[in-house]
Design an enzyme around this catalytic site. Structure first.
Site, short mmCIF file in Angstrom:
data_model
loop_
_atom_site.label_atom_id
_atom_site.label_comp_id
_atom_site.label_asym_id
_atom_site.label_seq_id
_atom_site.Cartn_x
_atom_site.Cartn_y
_atom_site.Cartn_z
N ASP A 27 -7.35 -1.04 -9.42
CA ASP A 27 -8.29 -1.27 -8.47
C ASP A 27 -8.64 -1.01 -8.21
OD1 ASP A 27 -6.99 -3.01 -7.88
OD2 ASP A 27 -8.23 -4.77 -8.19
N PHE A 60 -11.16 -5.15 3.78
CA PHE A 60 -11.07 -6.12 2.75
C PHE A 60 -11.84 -6.38 1.92
CE2 PHE A 60 -10.46 -9.84 -0.23
CZ PHE A 60 -8.98 -10.02 -0.48
N ASP A 99 -3.28 0.16 -1.62
CA ASP A 99 -3.91 -0.50 0.03
C ASP A 99 -2.19 0.53 0.51
OD1 ASP A 99 -4.12 -2.07 2.48
OD2 ASP A 99 -3.73 -3.93 1.34
N ASP A 138 -11.03 -8.78 -6.30
CA ASP A 138 -11.26 -10.48 -5.83
C ASP A 138 -10.16 -11.32 -4.24
OD1 ASP A 138 -8.25 -10.54 -6.37
OD2 ASP A 138 -8.49 -12.72 -5.83
N LYS A 151 -7.11 2.93 0.19
CA LYS A 151 -6.99 2.82 1.68
C LYS A 151 -5.94 3.47 1.72
CE LYS A 151 -8.53 -2.23 1.53
NZ LYS A 151 -7.49 -3.43 1.51
N GLY A 158 -7.08 -7.07 -11.17
CA GLY A 158 -8.34 -6.82 -10.01
C GLY A 158 -9.25 -5.31 -11.14
N ARG A 188 -14.93 -11.95 -8.25
CA ARG A 188 -14.56 -10.75 -9.30
C ARG A 188 -15.71 -10.29 -9.65
NH1 ARG A 188 -9.06 -10.13 -9.67
NH2 ARG A 188 -8.64 -11.84 -9.42
P1 IMP Z 1 -0.58 -2.52 -2.59
O1 IMP Z 1 0.80 -3.26 -3.11
O2 IMP Z 1 -0.88 -2.68 -0.60
O3 IMP Z 1 -0.97 -1.04 -2.62
O4 IMP Z 1 -1.51 -3.62 -2.85
C1 IMP Z 1 -2.38 -3.19 -3.88
C2 IMP Z 1 -3.21 -4.69 -4.90
O5 IMP Z 1 -3.10 -5.47 -4.11
C3 IMP Z 1 -4.26 -4.11 -5.29
O6 IMP Z 1 -4.16 -4.55 -6.66
C4 IMP Z 1 -4.63 -5.63 -5.36
O7 IMP Z 1 -5.20 -6.67 -6.06
C5 IMP Z 1 -4.57 -5.83 -3.65
N1 IMP Z 1 -5.43 -5.37 -2.87
C6 IMP Z 1 -5.33 -4.42 -1.48
N2 IMP Z 1 -6.59 -4.20 -1.33
C7 IMP Z 1 -7.45 -5.31 -1.37
C8 IMP Z 1 -8.73 -5.38 -0.97
O8 IMP Z 1 -9.41 -4.91 -0.35
N3 IMP Z 1 -9.75 -6.42 -1.90
C9 IMP Z 1 -8.46 -7.11 -2.82
N4 IMP Z 1 -7.65 -6.34 -3.96
C10 IMP Z 1 -6.85 -5.67 -2.55
MG MG Z 2 -4.11 -5.76 -8.09
#
Ligand code: IMP
Ligand code: MG
Length: 176
Positions: A101, A153, A104, A160, A132, A46, A166
């Site tokens: 990118d 999302f 979350d 993606d 987020k 991403g 993307r």
């Molecule tokens: P985390 O580990 O929950 O912080 O998630 C991070 C990863 O989840 C990022 O590197 C993204 O690849 C993916 N991700 C989280 N939210 C989204 C979204 O809204 N759209 C697309 N990919 C996301």
């Molecule tokens: Mg990612």
């Protein structure tokens, strides 16, 4: 407006807004890392679009390397984590900036931070385009980020939905 796998997405952040924010983030990083050569570790897939734009905006001489992890399936963050492509660089004593990118839950970044600590990085900072904040469950500081966004999302600008979406210059959010 894009439709991906039958889901409708609406414009959320324009390409112009993204460019403006990247200019500000790169200014900040360039100031903080004056006369240093940090290693940007970019989390694929991403972050590749963000990384390319940020790199070209920086006024320092950084290095960039790419890793691949997987923590996401469909639209829900899962606890699973798999390192697919590793690093070749010597990390000990280096200033590391981990670039993703989007942050979350923060789980991905959290795991990466502890890996770089184990490898004895001199310093570790985190940078993402989108944050987020409401979904964030980790304890580290997000040092540099472009936008704080709601818990929606999003796709585009490298992000993606199951591999699609993307290519868009703007960022789109899933329609409610
Ligand atoms: P985390 O580990 O929950 O912080 O998630 C991070 C990863 O989840 C990022 O590197 C993204 O690849 C993916 N991700 C989280 N939210 C989204 C979204 O809204 N759209 C697309 N990919 C996301
Ligand atoms: Mg990612």
């Amino acid at each position: 407006m894009p439709k991906i796998f039958d889901r409708q997405f609406n414009l959320h952040i324009s390409a112009a807004q993204i460019a403006d924010r990247i200019a500000r983030v790169s200014e900040k990083i360039s100031l903080d890392y004056q006369n240093r050569n940090p290693l940007f570790v970019v989390v694929l897939n991403g972050a590749f679009v963000f990384a390319a734009d940020l790199l070209r905006a920086l006024e320092i001489e950084p290095e960039m390397s790419f890793i691949k992890v997987k923590s996401y399936e469909g639209m829900a963050s899962s606890e699973k984590m798999l390192t697919v492509i590793g690093l070749n660089e010597e990390i000990e004593g280096r200033d590391i900036i981990i670039l993703d990118d989007i942050i979350d839950t923060g789980h991905t970044m959290d795991m990466l931070i502890s890996q770089f600590r184990n490898l004895k990085a001199a310093s570790i900072k985190t940078c993402c385009l989108l944050f987020k904040k409401q979904a964030f469950k980790a304890n580290f500081t997000v040092d540099y980020y472009g936008f704080e966004i709601e818990n929606k999302f999003v796709i585009g600008y490298g992000l993606d939905f199951n591999g699609r979406g993307r290519q868009y210059k703007d960022i789109y959010a899933l329609a409610e």
